[in-house]
Design an enzyme around this catalytic site. Structure first.
Site, mmCIF file in Angstrom:
data_model
loop_
_atom_site.group_PDB
_atom_site.id
_atom_site.type_symbol
_atom_site.label_atom_id
_atom_site.label_comp_id
_atom_site.label_asym_id
_atom_site.label_seq_id
_atom_site.Cartn_x
_atom_site.Cartn_y
_atom_site.Cartn_z
ATOM 1 N N ARG A 125 0.821 -1.236 0.000
ATOM 2 C CA ARG A 125 0.000 0.000 0.000
ATOM 3 C C ARG A 125 0.850 1.280 0.000
ATOM 4 N NH1 ARG A 125 -3.023 -3.147 3.731
ATOM 5 N NH2 ARG A 125 -4.755 -4.138 2.652
ATOM 6 N N LYS A 147 2.709 11.313 -11.601
ATOM 7 C CA LYS A 147 1.807 10.447 -12.367
ATOM 8 C C LYS A 147 2.540 9.135 -12.633
ATOM 9 C CE LYS A 147 -1.237 13.564 -14.896
ATOM 10 N NZ LYS A 147 -1.637 14.052 -16.229
ATOM 11 N N GLU A 189 8.584 17.473 -25.625
ATOM 12 C CA GLU A 189 7.987 17.846 -24.332
ATOM 13 C C GLU A 189 8.561 19.179 -23.826
ATOM 14 O OE1 GLU A 189 5.353 16.408 -23.136
ATOM 15 O OE2 GLU A 189 5.463 14.214 -23.250
ATOM 16 N N LYS A 231 6.770 22.923 -14.897
ATOM 17 C CA LYS A 231 5.936 21.789 -14.478
ATOM 18 C C LYS A 231 5.683 21.840 -12.969
ATOM 19 C CE LYS A 231 4.745 17.040 -14.877
ATOM 20 N NZ LYS A 231 4.825 15.773 -15.567
ATOM 21 N N GLU A 241 -4.782 17.038 -11.082
ATOM 22 C CA GLU A 241 -5.425 17.396 -12.351
ATOM 23 C C GLU A 241 -6.926 17.636 -12.217
ATOM 24 O OE1 GLU A 241 -3.480 15.704 -15.801
ATOM 25 O OE2 GLU A 241 -5.382 15.729 -16.871
ATOM 26 N N ARG A 245 -3.747 21.394 -14.431
ATOM 27 C CA ARG A 245 -2.673 20.481 -14.831
ATOM 28 C C ARG A 245 -2.885 19.898 -16.229
ATOM 29 N NH1 ARG A 245 0.591 15.854 -11.337
ATOM 30 N NH2 ARG A 245 1.707 15.012 -13.130
ATOM 31 N N ASN A 249 -0.929 18.526 -21.031
ATOM 32 C CA ASN A 249 -1.253 17.521 -22.050
ATOM 33 C C ASN A 249 -1.475 18.145 -23.425
ATOM 34 O OD1 ASN A 249 -1.174 14.983 -20.726
ATOM 35 N ND2 ASN A 249 -2.955 15.632 -19.548
ATOM 36 N N HIS A 252 -1.310 16.002 -26.506
ATOM 37 C CA HIS A 252 -1.344 14.601 -26.083
ATOM 38 C C HIS A 252 -2.616 13.877 -26.520
ATOM 39 C CE1 HIS A 252 2.109 15.871 -23.822
ATOM 40 N NE2 HIS A 252 2.237 14.720 -23.188
ATOM 41 N N HIS A 256 -1.773 10.598 -28.106
ATOM 42 C CA HIS A 256 -2.119 9.281 -27.548
ATOM 43 C C HIS A 256 -2.862 8.439 -28.583
ATOM 44 C CE1 HIS A 256 -1.818 10.657 -23.053
ATOM 45 N NE2 HIS A 256 -0.646 10.426 -23.602
ATOM 46 N N HIS A 269 6.656 8.205 -27.671
ATOM 47 C CA HIS A 269 5.687 9.120 -27.056
ATOM 48 C C HIS A 269 5.966 10.569 -27.486
ATOM 49 C CE1 HIS A 269 3.005 10.821 -24.068
ATOM 50 N NE2 HIS A 269 3.988 11.567 -23.630
HETATM 51 P P1 NAD Z 1 11.470 5.129 -22.579
HETATM 52 O O1 NAD Z 1 11.376 5.002 -21.139
HETATM 53 O O2 NAD Z 1 10.908 4.035 -23.415
HETATM 54 O O3 NAD Z 1 12.991 5.346 -22.981
HETATM 55 C C1 NAD Z 1 13.322 5.472 -24.323
HETATM 56 C C2 NAD Z 1 14.440 4.469 -24.731
HETATM 57 O O4 NAD Z 1 15.692 4.957 -24.279
HETATM 58 C C3 NAD Z 1 14.278 3.088 -24.128
HETATM 59 O O5 NAD Z 1 14.719 2.141 -25.047
HETATM 60 C C4 NAD Z 1 15.227 3.147 -22.937
HETATM 61 O O6 NAD Z 1 15.672 1.891 -22.521
HETATM 62 C C5 NAD Z 1 16.350 3.955 -23.505
HETATM 63 N N1 NAD Z 1 17.165 4.674 -22.552
HETATM 64 C C6 NAD Z 1 16.764 5.270 -21.408
HETATM 65 N N2 NAD Z 1 17.770 5.964 -20.878
HETATM 66 C C7 NAD Z 1 18.838 5.778 -21.690
HETATM 67 C C8 NAD Z 1 20.166 6.262 -21.667
HETATM 68 N N3 NAD Z 1 20.587 7.118 -20.747
HETATM 69 N N4 NAD Z 1 21.004 5.854 -22.648
HETATM 70 C C9 NAD Z 1 20.558 5.032 -23.642
HETATM 71 N N5 NAD Z 1 19.311 4.575 -23.729
HETATM 72 C C10 NAD Z 1 18.459 4.950 -22.748
HETATM 73 O O7 NAD Z 1 10.765 6.469 -23.108
HETATM 74 P P2 NAD Z 1 10.678 7.955 -22.509
HETATM 75 O O8 NAD Z 1 10.568 8.817 -23.692
HETATM 76 O O9 NAD Z 1 11.725 8.226 -21.521
HETATM 77 O O10 NAD Z 1 9.292 7.948 -21.730
HETATM 78 C C11 NAD Z 1 8.081 7.738 -22.399
HETATM 79 C C12 NAD Z 1 7.084 7.234 -21.406
HETATM 80 O O11 NAD Z 1 6.868 8.228 -20.411
HETATM 81 C C13 NAD Z 1 5.727 6.931 -22.000
HETATM 82 O O12 NAD Z 1 5.256 5.712 -21.512
HETATM 83 C C14 NAD Z 1 4.863 8.075 -21.518
HETATM 84 O O13 NAD Z 1 3.511 7.718 -21.387
HETATM 85 C C15 NAD Z 1 5.483 8.378 -20.200
HETATM 86 N N6 NAD Z 1 5.224 9.745 -19.723
HETATM 87 C C16 NAD Z 1 4.781 9.892 -18.464
HETATM 88 C C17 NAD Z 1 4.573 11.142 -17.964
HETATM 89 C C18 NAD Z 1 4.174 11.319 -16.523
HETATM 90 O O14 NAD Z 1 3.823 12.440 -16.134
HETATM 91 N N7 NAD Z 1 4.243 10.281 -15.715
HETATM 92 C C19 NAD Z 1 4.824 12.279 -18.749
HETATM 93 C C20 NAD Z 1 5.286 12.093 -20.042
HETATM 94 C C21 NAD Z 1 5.497 10.812 -20.535
HETATM 95 N N1 GLY Z 2 2.729 14.902 -18.462
HETATM 96 C C1 GLY Z 2 1.528 15.481 -18.015
HETATM 97 C C2 GLY Z 2 1.400 15.592 -16.555
HETATM 98 O O1 GLY Z 2 2.308 15.253 -15.818
HETATM 99 O O2 GLY Z 2 0.390 16.016 -16.080
#
Ligand code: NAD
Ligand code: GLY
Length: 369
Positions: A125, A147, A189, A231, A241, A245, A249, A252, A256, A269
């Site tokens: 939890r 998030k 982003e 942010k 949100e 917030r 997006n 997005h 999405h 993404h």
């Molecule tokens: P990712 O986590 O898939 O990383 C991209 C690629 O880079 C992967 O293959 C990873 O293994 C590789 N990688 C990571 N760090 C590396 C490094 N230092 N050197 C070499 N390779 C490396 O993608 P991302 O773009 O980081 O994140 C996208 C995800 O984040 C999506 O799922 C999206 O929905 C999510 N997201 C979440 C929020 C939130 O607020 N929580 C906001 C925006 C995006």
């Molecule tokens: N990436 C959008 C949020 O964190 O709200």
């Protein structure tokens, strides 16, 4: 990377407040973690791409304050952001007899961060966790704000929790090994923060886009810092949100739909968001909120960042219909009515609905036949 001094951006959320550390040489330095609470053990969650490069130095640094440090490596990729992979984290936590005082540390991009955070929110939890984002996108966005979650075949990030980390550590050195395509995805982003909040920053990005693409450490440090400041300011006012917030997006809703419609992982993404921002700007123009010159300016910057600006065709028979169908599953949709983040001339974003015919027109204009 050239060494730069560490900058700290606070995120003010009352008792859930924390600091974002931005600098170089941070993950190998035990002092980065000196203010974290005591823990019975630490579980570092990474993936098969990031762990071989960065886990050892992090485990060494963490083993100074903490006697027991474990590592779990997840399969890499957006297509693995699901229940099955999430369970691997629970298997590792239970297999190592971790308890309520175990600290979960996410080491990786947004996929690892979102899943490790969700696992930390659910395990017993809720156990404390730290974000160590290693992609540009995760350093400017996903690691900040709490998030967490996983995808469902019917929609992106549909299952998750708001769960804040205790600390975020953005070590710019990790960006040196990132593929160029991922740098471009992260820039989407960063660009987003301009139209929704700060046009001076947008102009700065236009002037510095080449330095950012070439991974100039001081340009990256400033872009990460300013993005995190914006942010943090938004999340500080609307953590869960309720309204404001949602402006984070921008792009997005269309993005999405591209990710889900193409199959998770086909478009990154950030790539989908880049293209989605052009569509959302075009919609803002059709709603009379911005002139076409700004749509062109945004499109030009997105192209310069190395990103696509033409949307993919998701259905040869009724492409716009498929986009609309996917967007009705968006989390911002209410009673099946899609709510878009739109922008105006004073970099103020808001949520609006639009007639289907107008949205169809935007999709037809923005998609490659
Ligand atoms: P990712 O986590 O898939 O990383 C991209 C690629 O880079 C992967 O293959 C990873 O293994 C590789 N990688 C990571 N760090 C590396 C490094 N230092 N050197 C070499 N390779 C490396 O993608 P991302 O773009 O980081 O994140 C996208 C995800 O984040 C999506 O799922 C999206 O929905 C999510 N997201 C979440 C929020 C939130 O607020 N929580 C906001 C925006 C995006
Ligand atoms: N990436 C959008 C949020 O964190 O709200």
């Amino acid at each position: 990377m050239t060494a730069i001094s560490t900058h700290i951006v606070p995120i003010e959320l009352g008792e859930r407040s924390y600091k974002i550390h931005i600098g170089t040489g941070l993950i190998a330095d035990a002092s980065t973690f000196q203010n974290l609470p005591k823990a019975s053990s630490v579980m570092v969650v990474s993936n098969t791409t990031v762990a071989p490069v960065y886990a050892r130095q992090l485990l060494t640094a963490l083993s100074q304050p903490y006697a027991t440090v474990h590592l779990v490596e997840l399969p890499d990729g957006e297509q693995h952001k699901n229940w099955e992979t999430l369970n691997l984290i629970f298997d590792a936590l239970l297999g190592h007899a971790c308890d309520r005082k175990t600290l979960v540390v996410a080491l990786g991009g947004g996929v690892v961060g979102d899943m490790a955070g969700f696992a930390a929110a659910c395990f017993m939890r809720g156990v404390p966790f730290v974000q160590i984002p290693t992609t540009l996108l995760s350093q400017v966005d996903s690691s900040v704000g709490g998030k967490t979650g996983i995808n469902h075949p019917m929609g992106k990030n549909m299952v998750g929790a708001f769960y804040q980390p205790l600390q975020v550590v953005c070590d710019i050195d990790t960006l040196s090994s990132l593929p160029q395509r991922e740098i471009s995805a992260g820039l989407a982003e960063i660009i987003k923060y301009g139209p929704i909040a700060d046009m001076e920053f947008f102009t700065w990005i236009e002037r510095n886009i080449d330095a950012l693409l070439q991974r100039d450490a001081s340009a990256l440090a400033y872009a990460i810092r300013r993005s995190c400041e914006i942010k943090a300011h938004v999340v500080g006012q609307d953590e869960r949100e309720g309204g404001l917030r949602a402006i984070l997006n921008f792009g997005h809703t269309f993005g999405h739909a591209i990710e889900a419609g193409m199959g998770y992982g086909a478009w990154l993404h950030g790539e989908a968001v880049g293209c989605g921002m052009v569509m959302a700007a075009q919609l803002s123009h059709q709603l009379g909120l911005i002139d076409s010159a700004f749509v062109d300016r945004l499109r030009t910057l997105i192209v310069r960042a190395g990103l696509k600006v033409a949307g993919p065709v998701l259905d040869a028979k009724d492409n716009a219909g498929r986009y609309l169908e996917l967007m009705r599953h968006d989390k911002k949709a209410e009673a099946g009515e899609i709510r878009f983040v739109v922008i105006n001339e004073s970099s103020q974003a808001s949520m609006q609905t639009a007639p289907d015919a107008m949205v169809r027109n935007v999709i037809d204009m923005c998609c490659t036949p």
